[in-house]
Design an enzyme around this catalytic site. Structure first.
Site, mmCIF file in Angstrom:
data_model
loop_
_atom_site.group_PDB
_atom_site.id
_atom_site.type_symbol
_atom_site.label_atom_id
_atom_site.label_comp_id
_atom_site.label_asym_id
_atom_site.label_seq_id
_atom_site.Cartn_x
_atom_site.Cartn_y
_atom_site.Cartn_z
ATOM 1 N N HIS A 50 -7.679 -0.122 6.660
ATOM 2 C CA HIS A 50 -8.066 -1.402 7.267
ATOM 3 C C HIS A 50 -8.758 -2.262 6.203
ATOM 4 O O HIS A 50 -9.598 -1.758 5.457
ATOM 5 C CB HIS A 50 -8.995 -1.156 8.460
ATOM 6 C CG HIS A 50 -9.304 -2.410 9.212
ATOM 7 N ND1 HIS A 50 -8.392 -3.002 10.061
ATOM 8 C CD2 HIS A 50 -10.395 -3.214 9.207
ATOM 9 C CE1 HIS A 50 -8.931 -4.112 10.562
ATOM 10 N NE2 HIS A 50 -10.141 -4.258 10.062
ATOM 11 N N ARG A 110 0.470 -1.920 14.849
ATOM 12 C CA ARG A 110 0.716 -1.546 16.242
ATOM 13 C C ARG A 110 -0.341 -0.515 16.644
ATOM 14 O O ARG A 110 -0.672 0.368 15.846
ATOM 15 C CB ARG A 110 2.110 -0.916 16.326
ATOM 16 C CG ARG A 110 2.798 -1.019 17.641
ATOM 17 C CD ARG A 110 4.250 -0.614 17.493
ATOM 18 N NE ARG A 110 5.054 -1.654 16.866
ATOM 19 C CZ ARG A 110 5.661 -2.633 17.526
ATOM 20 N NH1 ARG A 110 5.615 -2.679 18.835
ATOM 21 N NH2 ARG A 110 6.353 -3.547 16.882
ATOM 22 N N ASN A 149 0.831 -1.216 0.000
ATOM 23 C CA ASN A 149 0.000 0.000 0.000
ATOM 24 C C ASN A 149 0.859 1.257 0.000
ATOM 25 O O ASN A 149 0.523 2.240 -0.662
ATOM 26 C CB ASN A 149 -0.967 -0.021 1.186
ATOM 27 C CG ASN A 149 -2.095 -0.996 0.926
ATOM 28 O OD1 ASN A 149 -3.005 -0.704 0.156
ATOM 29 N ND2 ASN A 149 -2.007 -2.179 1.520
#
Ligand code: GAR
Length: 194
Positions: free
Chosen positions: A111, A93, A13
């Site tokens: 996401h 994280r 990405n």
């Protein structure tokens, strides 16, 4: 708009964002740094490939969160590098106050599900196992609630009868690679975000 790409792994990405930048599709957004929490992350190789400084920064001893001291160090580094927008692109994280406070309203996350469905780890696997008719991806503002901030963009990916977990994941990744650069360009075009 000076952009930092934060990631932990492959960096596909991040690479989609850098490709969009090369193609002149990011508008006023400019990626000025790549920041990884894993010293062996393949994403670090994007630095030399695209001529952008790439940094490994120590996150502290935990696997899925920062130590408070190291999170403050990351925040200081990003402030020193005059970052306007922090982009979590496969950053595995949890982000808390030490980073959220100095960058309030200036951190976004990608996401691989249609949030609010399937937050947390292994979003694509969760979607596949739930056997729902569609999955997708979401870009949202980062808040203290994991995967909970307001949405900036979402793409749906229908599950085909002949999809396998691999083909379904591939379609979701392709949707992510289009969505993330588009949202960054849209934010760069908003006068209030500069
Ligand atoms: C992407 O699918 C991204 O949505 C996901 O990790 C992958 C990173 O791939 N992020 C999360 O699950 C965050 N909770 P990449 O390193 O090839 O960009």
């Amino acid at each position: 708009m000076r952009v930092a790409l934060l990631g932990s792994g492959r960096g596909s990405n991040a690479e989609a964002v850098l490709r969009a930048q090369q193609a002149g599709q990011l508008g006023a957004a400019q990626v000025v740094g790549i920041y990884c929490d894993i010293p062996t992350a393949p994403m670090l190789a994007l630095g030399p490939k695209y001529g952008v400084p790439a940094h490994y920064l120590d996150p502290g001893p935990f696997k899925t969160k920062f130590s408070p001291e190291q999170e403050a160090f990351w925040a200081r580094t990003l402030v020193e590098h005059r970052i306007d927008l922090v982009v979590l692109a496969g950053f595995m994280r949890v982000v808390k106050a030490p980073l959220l406070e100095p960058f309030a309203g200036r951190i976004i996350n990608l996401h691989p599900t249609l949030l609010p469905a399937f937050p947390g780890l292994d979003g694509i696997g969760q979607t596949w196992r739930a056997n729902v008719p569609e999955g997708g991806c979401t870009v949202h503002w980062v808040t203290a609630e994991v995967d909970g901030g307001a949405h900036l963009g979402q793409t749906k990916v229908p599950r085909a009868a002949d999809d396998t977990p691999e083909s379904f994941a591939q379609k979701i990744h392709a949707a992510e690679h289009a969505l993330l650069p588009r949202v960054i360009a849209e934010l760069a075009a908003r006068p209030a975000s500069r």
